[in-house]
Design an enzyme around this catalytic site. Structure first.
Site, PDB file in Angstrom:
ATOM      1  N   GLY A 118       0.772  -1.411  -0.213  1.00 40.87           N
ATOM      2  CA  GLY A 118      -0.224  -0.016   0.159  1.00 40.87           C
ATOM      3  C   GLY A 118       0.784   1.434  -0.064  1.00 40.87           C
ATOM      4  O   GLY A 118       1.878   1.480  -0.200  1.00 40.87           O
ATOM      5  N   LEU A 173      -4.301  -5.532  -4.712  1.00 38.28           N
ATOM      6  CA  LEU A 173      -3.567  -5.404  -5.055  1.00 38.28           C
ATOM      7  C   LEU A 173      -1.394  -5.331  -4.430  1.00 38.28           C
ATOM      8  O   LEU A 173      -1.517  -5.888  -3.297  1.00 38.28           O
ATOM      9  CB  LEU A 173      -3.011  -3.371  -3.870  1.00 38.28           C
ATOM     10  CG  LEU A 173      -2.364  -2.248  -3.900  1.00 38.28           C
ATOM     11  CD1 LEU A 173      -2.544  -1.524  -5.295  1.00 38.28           C
ATOM     12  CD2 LEU A 173      -2.831  -1.409  -3.076  1.00 38.28           C
ATOM     13  N   ASP A 174      -0.327  -5.298  -5.259  1.00 38.69           N
ATOM     14  CA  ASP A 174       0.966  -5.571  -4.648  1.00 38.69           C
ATOM     15  C   ASP A 174       0.792  -7.540  -4.003  1.00 38.69           C
ATOM     16  O   ASP A 174       1.448  -7.766  -3.651  1.00 38.69           O
ATOM     17  CB  ASP A 174       1.537  -4.790  -3.265  1.00 38.69           C
ATOM     18  CG  ASP A 174       1.199  -3.110  -3.269  1.00 38.69           C
ATOM     19  OD1 ASP A 174       1.462  -2.925  -4.655  1.00 38.69           O
ATOM     20  OD2 ASP A 174       0.672  -2.665  -2.599  1.00 38.69           O
ATOM     21  N   GLU A 175       0.057  -7.926  -4.445  1.00 39.39           N
ATOM     22  CA  GLU A 175       0.084  -9.653  -4.791  1.00 39.39           C
ATOM     23  C   GLU A 175      -0.154 -10.446  -6.427  1.00 39.39           C
ATOM     24  O   GLU A 175       0.648 -11.187  -6.096  1.00 39.39           O
ATOM     25  CB  GLU A 175      -1.823  -9.875  -3.686  1.00 39.39           C
ATOM     26  CG  GLU A 175      -1.816  -9.094  -2.554  1.00 39.39           C
ATOM     27  CD  GLU A 175      -1.049  -9.891  -1.665  1.00 39.39           C
ATOM     28  OE1 GLU A 175       0.017 -10.732  -1.696  1.00 39.39           O
ATOM     29  OE2 GLU A 175      -0.907 -10.071  -0.746  1.00 39.39           O
TER      30      GLU A 175
END
Lengths: 281, 281, 281, 281
Positions: free
Chosen positions: D198, D224-226
């Site tokens: 994040g 997100l960011d995964e």
């Protein structure tokens, strides 16, 4: 409030830190950073501190003066963040110059660069993009070499240069120029010194089959690739890499190592203890 | 001549370094090492110095006493190189204990270990080779866990323990024990925190497909894997590694990271600034 | 099912991978790992593969035989995980031997060690803890040196030794012994070669003021510290470290670098391309 | 002679390497590089090879066709060194774009960039220096965001884009755009994932007091960011660094990590095995 850097070098004996900090207290300074080192072999004492104070440059120096005299100190007082007047010498390779200019513009590298001097014209456009004056003159004959070095010295004088950076400048400097710029000229050598001095270090590294290649930022002396080391980095490689690939891989380490060394120098973090450097990070 | 370490924590204000070094001068000490840090957010001041002086422990403390009181300092004076009384807790994995004991015997780790406590008997022979007393008791029921933790606290008292090290001890400690040992108990977690908290971090790392695995030495708090971080290291891995191979590869980083953290703690180089650590290397 | 490692070296030409994998298919093997490299300068081809198959050692070799002959290959077929018969030579420093023995017992290092030979008796107790026979004999005269080397060669014969490891053995070997063990004797040098060859590399590193120190595992040749490099590692140091501290700091890199090189060698991952090594990780 | 890259993904079973290399032999190709991997958990087989041959693209594909069909392979044949058509998205931060463009011009990054799209105009001049078209449109309302993403998709179509690079583009993409570009959109996240997902990861890192900060290049998914991680790097920091300093320090790792990931992708070295990446270096 002003923020000052004070660096001190003198012979080591008891009471120095107390004496210096006493002068800072007298100048109503608050110490925000302080590092010291005693060279056991050289018997020399090194100190760097940062202080915030309402006192100006002259006032701070005046407060320090009795201590400086009493201990026979070399002392330097500089403003935190003041851009260092820096002359850059280049040849054809762009990566180090590009890295220096990009960081300078980004505000990460506290230098101002009144001139880039090259022995080739290739990097004129890059310098121009960053609004930095660029000048090139060939160095193929002994006369041209002499003329180039005279131009360097004239530029140093004209612009009151504090640091000369060899950003992959591929000519060997004369002993005279090395001597004239002693302690204020930094080179990036494209190997992990003391391995692979001289020409074509990546080819040497390939032949020797090393598993890590590196870069070394060092002060220039007339003794080629033997000056005091400021910073070094390495990166892992394997058997599959050709000499040309080593050249490409090594460029990152050259750029970051040189920029790191210049940053530290510009922040008064690099002090000389004989052939070794003290780096107060 | 004695060699002393002085560590100081207090609220930040001007003049502290001068005041402290004045007390050192008064005690006829020569400062051989000095580091300081001002925590901008916490407003706290941290200092560590080493001094050589003919003055003994009491004399040095007496010289410092007025400064300590005037500034409301937490101050600690310790002899350089004094071995820290350390209790080690283990389960079955040998690598961290082996590394601690080997370094201790080699003179690289300034600790003495009066006891190793395990919840399994597996490491008895290893401890015995290094002439360190070993005791094991099972921890499979709540009663056994309580008994084990009571044994820990008793051992801390009996041996006047200054540091408890969890060298891959695989049980979660009760909040009571964490509280009782606050600030003097260090764990090695087998991941690069804050990634992969809790159990089986290498399996988690494998599933997530990370390209670097790591280890984290941190103070233990009742908030699992959330205590202040002392040291971290990583090592590169690639897609071909199974979770079991990651376990083997990670052991080197676990051992070196834990030993590094214990060394720094034993040398009074680790200070706490809220949830963060100050490490004066 | 058996798991086999096949390594092949020959002159490079088209079709080798297809021919070799055809033989594997004929032996009903499934290839689980395959790496190859073509040395552009030497014109040599290198291949390592792992295969699982119901075929035994003789059957697999028989399937490969036509290809081996057709291409003039050096070919080796070895069982995955078979412990390599390894002789270790030591002097007084314990860290490398301790690391090798700990990893061997942990199952991380696929070697068996029938004997440790020392020119000092200091490490007898350590070897004994790991149930490894230890023998020491002084090497202070030319006669003693000759006798020691004869003992080495006798041990190599008696135990059918496949690898000799110099684990900080501090004597220079005779050219005859180097020649006799060519390609199967590995040394750990306590510097980042080619920097700081010969004696006291940490003292040399201190004088030169390098910012990284390292260790190099290499094949031993009669040309001191010039043999093909297998693995290298470095660690960052700064101006404050004395030569004695560099020695302590460097030990971790020496241990891990040597153990890594021995592991790769034992897994048939190290092939020679003239003065360079191919490492199939 | 042509140089081709062949990548293959299929279910694992015996004989694949032999079958593929047989087709290469048939096309009179010489294999200069070959790597394979069998995913134990997924049961998938991955292969990348480089071959030099007189055969053209169609001829090589024709030779491979029977094998592709027989094994149900996904197969891709690409010319070595062909520049990948790449769209770059940016906001205000210049370092990643600067690094990509500098490497592209230096010939180190095999991409061509027909367009840079920004949600701020700040980087227009930088793109212009490298003769790359630049376009900016604000993204402050939902409508503007939709319009921006439509522009992205239109640009992908117009320029037949093969890879979209988020070079510190600071807007979250809609799930629809993520889905439309799946497997061909790469982001640089300014932390060592999975730590500090994040916003403001450097502030999070400062608060947690980590001793290493890092950067992660990963495929973008709607989670997100995964998305699958391609490359990660870290750099050491200490307690004295402010969040703003961490931002500056981390930029080097962001740039080099992103450029590395883009290089590997452009060279067909990145294959997907579920949530993990296979990187054939």
């Amino acid at each position: 409030l002003h923020h000052w850097i004070v660096t001190i070098v003198c012979d080591d004996r008891p009471g120095i830190v107390h004496a210096v900090t006493g002068a800072i207290v007298e100048a109503q300074g608050n110490i925000t950073e302080l590092q010291q080192f005693s060279g056991l072999e050289s018997g020399r004492f090194f100190l760097r501190l940062q202080t915030e104070t309402a006192t100006d440059h002259g006032g701070l120096l005046a407060a320090l003066q009795p201590v400086i005299e009493s201990y026979g100190m070399e002392c330097r007082v500089d403003r935190v963040g003041r851009p260092l007047r820096t002359l850059v010498l280049v040849s054809k390779a762009a990566h180090c110059l590009n890295d220096l200019l990009f960081r300078q513009r980004s505000g990460q590298l506290p230098v101002q660069i009144p001139l880039v001097l090259g022995n080739h014209p290739d990097l004129a456009e890059l310098a121009s993009f960053y609004d930095v004056p660029f000048e090139s003159r060939p160095v193929t004959t002994a006369e041209e070499k002499t003329a180039f070095e005279e131009r360097v010295l004239r530029a140093v004088e004209e612009h009151d240069i504090e640091l000369v950076v060899l950003a992959r400048y591929m000519q060997i400097l004369s002993p005279e120029l090395c001597a004239a710029l002693e302690g204020r000229i930094i080179n990036i050598h494209h190997s992990f010194l003391p391995g692979f001095k001289g020409a074509n270090p990546y080819r040497q590294a390939h032949q020797r089959g090393v598993k890590l290649i590196g870069a070394t930022a060092h002060f220039v002396t007339s003794d080629l690739d033997e000056g005091p080391i400021i910073e070094q980095n390495v990166v892992r490689v394997d058997h599959s890499r050709s000499p040309a690939e080593l050249v490409a891989i090594g460029q990152d380490e050259e750029s970051r190592t040189l920029s790191q060394a210049v940053t530290w120098f510009a922040e008064d973090r690099v002090l000389l203890d004989g052939q070794r450097t003290i780096i107060f990070q």
